[in-house]
Design a protein around this motif. Structure first.
Motif, PDB file in Angstrom:
ATOM      1  N   ILE A   1       4.909   5.236   2.380  1.00  0.00           N
ATOM      2  CA  ILE A   1       3.835   4.831   3.278  1.00  0.00           C
ATOM      3  C   ILE A   1       3.199   3.559   2.709  1.00  0.00           C
ATOM      4  CG2 ILE A   1       1.701   5.536   4.390  1.00  0.00           C
ATOM      5  CD1 ILE A   1       2.683   8.410   4.130  1.00  0.00           C
ATOM      6  N   LEU A   2       3.344   2.493   3.466  1.00  0.00           N
ATOM      7  CA  LEU A   2       2.865   1.175   3.018  1.00  0.00           C
ATOM      8  C   LEU A   2       1.340   1.132   3.035  1.00  0.00           C
ATOM      9  CD1 LEU A   2       5.383  -1.046   5.001  1.00  0.00           C
ATOM     10  CD2 LEU A   2       5.382  -0.583   2.536  1.00  0.00           C
ATOM     11  N   LYS A   3       0.737   0.388   2.082  1.00  0.00           N
ATOM     12  CA  LYS A   3       1.433  -0.316   1.018  1.00  0.00           C
ATOM     13  C   LYS A   3       1.325   0.434  -0.317  1.00  0.00           C
ATOM     14  CE  LYS A   3      -0.539  -4.465   3.043  1.00  0.00           C
ATOM     15  NZ  LYS A   3      -1.515  -5.550   2.765  1.00  0.00           N
ATOM     16  N   GLY A   4       0.387   1.374  -0.363  1.00  0.00           N
ATOM     17  CA  GLY A   4      -0.011   1.963  -1.640  1.00  0.00           C
ATOM     18  C   GLY A   4       1.081   2.695  -2.397  1.00  0.00           C
ATOM     19  N   SER A   5       2.097   3.205  -1.670  1.00  0.00           N
ATOM     20  CA  SER A   5       3.091   4.059  -2.340  1.00  0.00           C
ATOM     21  C   SER A   5       4.222   3.271  -2.977  1.00  0.00           C
ATOM     22  CB  SER A   5       3.694   5.033  -1.322  1.00  0.00           C
ATOM     23  OG  SER A   5       4.543   4.335  -0.427  1.00  0.00           O
TER      24      SER A   5
ATOM     25  N   GLU B   1       3.815   9.304  -0.922  1.00  0.00           N
ATOM     26  CA  GLU B   1       2.485   8.743  -0.648  1.00  0.00           C
ATOM     27  C   GLU B   1       1.725   8.556  -1.955  1.00  0.00           C
ATOM     28  OE1 GLU B   1       0.645   6.972   0.749  1.00  0.00           O
ATOM     29  OE2 GLU B   1      -0.712   7.871   2.216  1.00  0.00           O
ATOM     30  N   ASP B   2       0.810   7.610  -1.946  1.00  0.00           N
ATOM     31  CA  ASP B   2       0.029   7.360  -3.162  1.00  0.00           C
ATOM     32  C   ASP B   2      -1.025   8.441  -3.397  1.00  0.00           C
ATOM     33  OD1 ASP B   2      -1.478   6.567  -0.961  1.00  0.00           O
ATOM     34  OD2 ASP B   2      -1.932   4.561  -1.706  1.00  0.00           O
ATOM     35  N   ILE B   3      -1.776   8.777  -2.314  1.00  0.00           N
ATOM     36  CA  ILE B   3      -2.908   9.682  -2.515  1.00  0.00           C
ATOM     37  C   ILE B   3      -3.200  10.459  -1.235  1.00  0.00           C
ATOM     38  CG2 ILE B   3      -4.606   7.859  -1.973  1.00  0.00           C
ATOM     39  CD1 ILE B   3      -6.405   9.135  -4.191  1.00  0.00           C
ATOM     40  N   VAL B   4      -3.500  11.734  -1.378  1.00  0.00           N
ATOM     41  CA  VAL B   4      -3.967  12.534  -0.245  1.00  0.00           C
ATOM     42  C   VAL B   4      -5.460  12.747  -0.441  1.00  0.00           C
ATOM     43  CG1 VAL B   4      -3.704  14.637   1.100  1.00  0.00           C
ATOM     44  CG2 VAL B   4      -1.723  13.684  -0.089  1.00  0.00           C
ATOM     45  N   ASP B   5      -6.226  12.245   0.531  1.00  0.00           N
ATOM     46  CA  ASP B   5      -7.685  12.237   0.410  1.00  0.00           C
ATOM     47  C   ASP B   5      -8.236  13.240   1.436  1.00  0.00           C
ATOM     48  OD1 ASP B   5     -10.188  11.222  -0.428  1.00  0.00           O
ATOM     49  OD2 ASP B   5     -10.192   9.700   1.133  1.00  0.00           O
TER      50      ASP B   5
ATOM     51  N   VAL C   1     -10.137   5.338  -6.774  1.00  0.00           N
ATOM     52  CA  VAL C   1      -9.200   4.877  -7.796  1.00  0.00           C
ATOM     53  C   VAL C   1      -8.373   3.694  -7.285  1.00  0.00           C
ATOM     54  CG1 VAL C   1      -9.041   7.037  -9.069  1.00  0.00           C
ATOM     55  CG2 VAL C   1      -7.543   6.680  -7.098  1.00  0.00           C
ATOM     56  N   VAL C   2      -7.961   2.867  -8.228  1.00  0.00           N
ATOM     57  CA  VAL C   2      -7.143   1.685  -7.919  1.00  0.00           C
ATOM     58  C   VAL C   2      -6.028   1.563  -8.953  1.00  0.00           C
ATOM     59  CG1 VAL C   2      -9.015   0.357  -6.829  1.00  0.00           C
ATOM     60  CG2 VAL C   2      -8.665   0.200  -9.308  1.00  0.00           C
ATOM     61  N   GLY C   3      -5.054   0.713  -8.617  1.00  0.00           N
ATOM     62  CA  GLY C   3      -3.964   0.447  -9.555  1.00  0.00           C
ATOM     63  C   GLY C   3      -2.721   1.228  -9.235  1.00  0.00           C
ATOM     64  N   TYR C   4      -1.591   0.803  -9.822  1.00  0.00           N
ATOM     65  CA  TYR C   4      -0.293   1.429  -9.571  1.00  0.00           C
ATOM     66  C   TYR C   4      -0.058   1.533  -8.058  1.00  0.00           C
ATOM     67  CZ  TYR C   4       3.806   4.285 -10.700  1.00  0.00           C
ATOM     68  OH  TYR C   4       5.099   4.762 -10.829  1.00  0.00           O
ATOM     69  N   GLY C   5      -0.443   0.473  -7.334  1.00  0.00           N
ATOM     70  CA  GLY C   5      -0.242   0.417  -5.891  1.00  0.00           C
ATOM     71  C   GLY C   5      -1.496   0.628  -5.069  1.00  0.00           C
ATOM     72  N   LEU C   6      -2.461   1.341  -5.609  1.00  0.00           N
ATOM     73  CA  LEU C   6      -3.689   1.616  -4.847  1.00  0.00           C
ATOM     74  C   LEU C   6      -4.649   0.432  -4.943  1.00  0.00           C
ATOM     75  CD1 LEU C   6      -3.325   4.858  -6.450  1.00  0.00           C
ATOM     76  CD2 LEU C   6      -4.374   5.074  -4.213  1.00  0.00           C
ATOM     77  N   ASP C   7      -5.332   0.174  -3.839  1.00  0.00           N
ATOM     78  CA  ASP C   7      -6.205  -0.998  -3.804  1.00  0.00           C
ATOM     79  C   ASP C   7      -7.628  -0.638  -3.425  1.00  0.00           C
ATOM     80  OD1 ASP C   7      -5.572  -0.392  -1.012  1.00  0.00           O
ATOM     81  OD2 ASP C   7      -6.585  -2.273  -0.567  1.00  0.00           O
TER      82      ASP C   7
END
Ligand code: IMP
Ligand code: MG
Length: 178
Positions: free
Chosen positions: A45-49, A102-106, A156-162
């Protein structure tokens, strides 16, 4: 003094080494559960992942196809968590083993919507692998088949997360005040 040095790096929540180790463990779990597959379709899932996806798939032993989708979310009082598809998958999914990355499930709205949509394409299996989970923020239930880390309710940010397109290229996951 450069502009970059005036802007302190966010404090570390998860180090590069912690992430690397956990990604390897997740790859082992995925490989074990899919010992019988003739190939996985990994959907980022763009772009974070993106950072997570490229590290994870390089450790998978089976043939892997890669595709991407992108969503945006229009949160408002009248439509809380309404998720819009901005870019769809290009590969056919019918009969395939599909792994959403996916990067994160919120709140869960993005994944609940996407998994519902992807299920309509009749994959043989449909699973979710998320690097991060913020359980305290959940509004709708989402089954996470493979999880990197549960984290507290912090941004949180980094490793793809913005945060507003910033900090994606940090090699670790850090915390910012928003
Ligand atoms: P959900 O629909 O509320 O689960 O939101 C999922 C999306 O919100 C993620 O894919 C991220 O793009 C974004 N998001 C949620 N929490 C964070 C965070 O702490 N840092 C960066 N992005 C976040
Ligand atoms: Mg995202």
């Amino acid at each position: 003094m450069t502009a970059a040095s005036e802007s302190p790096r966010p404090p570390v929540l998860l180090s590069e080494e912690q992430i690397r180790r956990r990604v390897s463990e997740l790859a082992v779990e995925i490989a074990e559960r899919h010992a019988d597959t003739d190939g996985l379709v990994c959907l980022g899932i763009l772009k974070g992942s993106v950072f997570f996806l490229v590290d994870l798939v390089r450790e998978l032993p089976m043939p892997v196809a890669i595709d991407f989708l992108q969503t945006s979310s229009y949160g408002s009082d009248s439509s809380p968590g309404e998720v819009v598809l901005k870019k769809d998958v290009e590969l056919p999914l019918v009969g395939r083993d599909v792994l959403v990355i996916e990067d994160i499930v919120d709140t869960g709205h993005t994944l609940a919507t996407l998994l519902g949509l992807l299920r309509l394409r009749r994959p043989r299996s449909l699973e979710l692998c998320a690097l991060l989970n913020k359980p305290d923020r959940r509004e709708v239930e989402v089954p996470i088949d493979y999880l990197g880390f549960s984290i507290p309710d912090r941004f949180v940010v980094g490793y793809g997360l913005d945060h507003a397109e910033r900090w994606r290229n940090l090699p670790y996951v850090g915390v910012v005040d928003v």
